[in-house]
Scaffold this motif. Structure first.
Motif, mmCIF file in Angstrom:
data_model
loop_
_atom_site.group_PDB
_atom_site.id
_atom_site.type_symbol
_atom_site.label_atom_id
_atom_site.label_comp_id
_atom_site.label_asym_id
_atom_site.label_seq_id
_atom_site.Cartn_x
_atom_site.Cartn_y
_atom_site.Cartn_z
ATOM 1 N N SER A 68 32.957 -8.519 34.324
ATOM 2 C CA SER A 68 32.282 -7.530 33.483
ATOM 3 C C SER A 68 32.255 -7.960 32.012
ATOM 4 O O SER A 68 31.468 -7.440 31.223
ATOM 5 N N HIS A 69 33.091 -8.926 31.666
ATOM 6 C CA HIS A 69 33.128 -9.430 30.288
ATOM 7 C C HIS A 69 31.912 -10.316 29.974
ATOM 8 O O HIS A 69 31.570 -10.516 28.814
ATOM 9 N N ILE A 70 31.263 -10.830 31.005
ATOM 10 C CA ILE A 70 30.106 -11.705 30.786
ATOM 11 C C ILE A 70 28.870 -10.833 30.601
ATOM 12 O O ILE A 70 28.262 -10.370 31.563
ATOM 13 N N THR A 71 28.551 -10.592 29.349
ATOM 14 C CA THR A 71 27.367 -9.816 28.977
ATOM 15 C C THR A 71 26.574 -10.607 27.950
ATOM 16 O O THR A 71 27.114 -11.511 27.298
ATOM 17 N N MET A 72 25.327 -10.244 27.783
ATOM 18 C CA MET A 72 24.498 -10.917 26.785
ATOM 19 C C MET A 72 25.085 -10.711 25.392
ATOM 20 O O MET A 72 25.103 -11.639 24.566
ATOM 21 N N ASP A 73 25.586 -9.508 25.109
ATOM 22 C CA ASP A 73 26.189 -9.249 23.796
ATOM 23 C C ASP A 73 27.374 -10.177 23.542
ATOM 24 O O ASP A 73 27.505 -10.734 22.448
ATOM 25 N N ASN A 74 28.237 -10.355 24.551
ATOM 26 C CA ASN A 74 29.384 -11.242 24.381
ATOM 27 C C ASN A 74 28.970 -12.701 24.263
ATOM 28 O O ASN A 74 29.591 -13.470 23.533
ATOM 29 N N VAL A 75 27.921 -13.092 24.971
ATOM 30 C CA VAL A 75 27.406 -14.460 24.842
ATOM 31 C C VAL A 75 26.877 -14.674 23.425
ATOM 32 O O VAL A 75 27.237 -15.648 22.754
ATOM 33 N N ALA A 77 27.593 -13.095 20.756
ATOM 34 C CA ALA A 77 28.665 -12.989 19.759
ATOM 35 C C ALA A 77 29.628 -14.176 19.824
ATOM 36 O O ALA A 77 30.552 -14.280 19.015
ATOM 37 N N GLY A 78 29.419 -15.076 20.791
ATOM 38 C CA GLY A 78 30.278 -16.243 20.917
ATOM 39 C C GLY A 78 31.592 -15.973 21.630
ATOM 40 O O GLY A 78 32.505 -16.793 21.575
ATOM 41 N N HIS A 79 31.690 -14.844 22.326
ATOM 42 C CA HIS A 79 32.912 -14.497 23.041
ATOM 43 C C HIS A 79 32.981 -15.136 24.426
ATOM 44 O O HIS A 79 34.017 -15.047 25.082
ATOM 45 N N ILE A 80 31.897 -15.734 24.872
ATOM 46 C CA ILE A 80 31.850 -16.422 26.161
ATOM 47 C C ILE A 80 31.702 -17.911 25.885
ATOM 48 O O ILE A 80 30.803 -18.324 25.162
ATOM 49 N N THR A 81 32.584 -18.705 26.473
ATOM 50 C CA THR A 81 32.503 -20.155 26.308
ATOM 51 C C THR A 81 32.104 -20.774 27.645
ATOM 52 O O THR A 81 32.125 -20.106 28.679
ATOM 53 N N MET A 82 31.801 -22.046 27.632
ATOM 54 C CA MET A 82 31.461 -22.738 28.869
ATOM 55 C C MET A 82 32.656 -22.715 29.833
ATOM 56 O O MET A 82 32.478 -22.664 31.037
ATOM 57 N N ASP A 83 33.870 -22.726 29.294
ATOM 58 C CA ASP A 83 35.050 -22.645 30.164
ATOM 59 C C ASP A 83 35.073 -21.337 30.941
ATOM 60 O O ASP A 83 35.562 -21.291 32.065
ATOM 61 N N ASP A 84 34.548 -20.260 30.357
ATOM 62 C CA ASP A 84 34.489 -18.974 31.050
ATOM 63 C C ASP A 84 33.537 -19.015 32.237
ATOM 64 O O ASP A 84 33.652 -18.214 33.155
ATOM 65 N N LEU A 85 32.583 -19.937 32.212
ATOM 66 C CA LEU A 85 31.556 -19.996 33.241
ATOM 67 C C LEU A 85 31.852 -21.041 34.318
ATOM 68 O O LEU A 85 31.092 -21.162 35.276
ATOM 69 N N LYS A 86 32.941 -21.761 34.177
ATOM 70 C CA LYS A 86 33.307 -22.769 35.177
ATOM 71 C C LYS A 86 33.854 -22.086 36.410
ATOM 72 O O LYS A 86 34.556 -21.088 36.336
ATOM 73 N N ILE A 87 33.553 -22.669 37.557
ATOM 74 C CA ILE A 87 34.081 -22.139 38.810
ATOM 75 C C ILE A 87 35.515 -22.635 38.995
ATOM 76 O O ILE A 87 35.815 -23.789 38.722
ATOM 77 N N SER A 88 36.385 -21.739 39.416
ATOM 78 C CA SER A 88 37.779 -22.121 39.635
ATOM 79 C C SER A 88 37.895 -22.863 40.961
ATOM 80 O O SER A 88 37.075 -22.686 41.866
ATOM 81 N N PRO A 89 38.919 -23.676 41.100
ATOM 82 C CA PRO A 89 39.124 -24.367 42.379
ATOM 83 C C PRO A 89 39.238 -23.397 43.551
ATOM 84 O O PRO A 89 38.736 -23.664 44.637
ATOM 85 N N SER A 90 39.891 -22.257 43.352
ATOM 86 C CA SER A 90 40.073 -21.316 44.459
ATOM 87 C C SER A 90 38.754 -20.668 44.872
ATOM 88 O O SER A 90 38.512 -20.460 46.061
ATOM 89 N N ILE A 91 37.889 -20.366 43.915
ATOM 90 C CA ILE A 91 36.586 -19.773 44.258
ATOM 91 C C ILE A 91 35.685 -20.836 44.883
ATOM 92 O O ILE A 91 34.943 -20.547 45.820
ATOM 93 N N LEU A 92 35.779 -22.056 44.405
ATOM 94 C CA LEU A 92 35.018 -23.151 45.017
ATOM 95 C C LEU A 92 35.451 -23.335 46.477
ATOM 96 O O LEU A 92 34.616 -23.492 47.365
ATOM 97 N N LYS A 93 36.764 -23.266 46.718
ATOM 98 C CA LYS A 93 37.272 -23.367 48.083
ATOM 99 C C LYS A 93 36.746 -22.207 48.926
ATOM 100 O O LYS A 93 36.327 -22.398 50.072
ATOM 101 N N ALA A 94 36.759 -21.000 48.348
ATOM 102 C CA ALA A 94 36.256 -19.821 49.069
ATOM 103 C C ALA A 94 34.782 -19.999 49.410
ATOM 104 O O ALA A 94 34.349 -19.681 50.521
ATOM 105 N N GLN A 95 33.993 -20.519 48.472
ATOM 106 C CA GLN A 95 32.573 -20.751 48.745
ATOM 107 C C GLN A 95 32.391 -21.773 49.854
ATOM 108 O O GLN A 95 31.502 -21.647 50.688
ATOM 109 N N GLY A 96 33.255 -22.792 49.873
ATOM 110 C CA GLY A 96 33.200 -23.781 50.946
ATOM 111 C C GLY A 96 33.512 -23.158 52.301
ATOM 112 O O GLY A 96 32.867 -23.466 53.305
ATOM 113 N N GLN A 97 34.499 -22.256 52.329
ATOM 114 C CA GLN A 97 34.841 -21.579 53.579
ATOM 115 C C GLN A 97 33.674 -20.708 54.046
ATOM 116 O O GLN A 97 33.386 -20.640 55.236
ATOM 117 N N ILE A 98 33.027 -20.059 53.107
ATOM 118 C CA ILE A 98 31.883 -19.210 53.439
ATOM 119 C C ILE A 98 30.740 -20.070 53.997
ATOM 120 O O ILE A 98 30.137 -19.731 55.010
#
Length: 107
Positions: A68-75, A77-98
């Motif tokens: 919910s923190h990823i909003t156009m206003d936060n982008v 305002a510079g509150h969202i960085t590219m690190d915030d948009l990276k996929i975590s290893p655990s979510i990548l693993k979950a996507q692979g399982q799916i």
């Protein structure tokens, strides 16, 4: 520029939501204090698709922030960085399982 950013964010969110799976068995996720390090200790299936809608709690941006923190206003305002948009290893693993549960195979 704002339209391009919005399109990029929509694409990223769409990709985050773009996983598939079957039946679910899981324990609660364990979170680390660093961004994008939620460990998904579960069998993830097509019933968990899309992750961002069905299990937004699995996605951790760190510092107590969630999707919910990823909003156009936060982008803008510079509150969202590219690190915030990276996929975590655990979510990548979950996507692979799916994907595997949905019949996709890796070579």
């Amino acid at each position: 520029m704002a339209n391009e950013l919005e399109a990029l964010i929509r694409q990223i969110v769409s990709e985050i939501e773009g996983a598939k799976g079957n039946t679910t068995q899981y324990s609660a996720p364990h979170t680390s204090s660093t961004p994008n390090t939620t460990v998904v200790d579960r069998v993830v299936t097509i019933k968990d698709y899309p992750i961002a809608k069905k299990h937004p709690e699995w996605i951790d941006l760190g510092q107590g922030r969630d999707l919910s923190h990823i909003t156009m206003d936060n982008v803008m305002a510079g509150h969202i960085t590219m690190d915030d948009l990276k996929i975590s290893p655990s979510i990548l693993k979950a996507q692979g399982q799916i994907a595997k549960a949905g019949g996709s195979r890796s070579n």
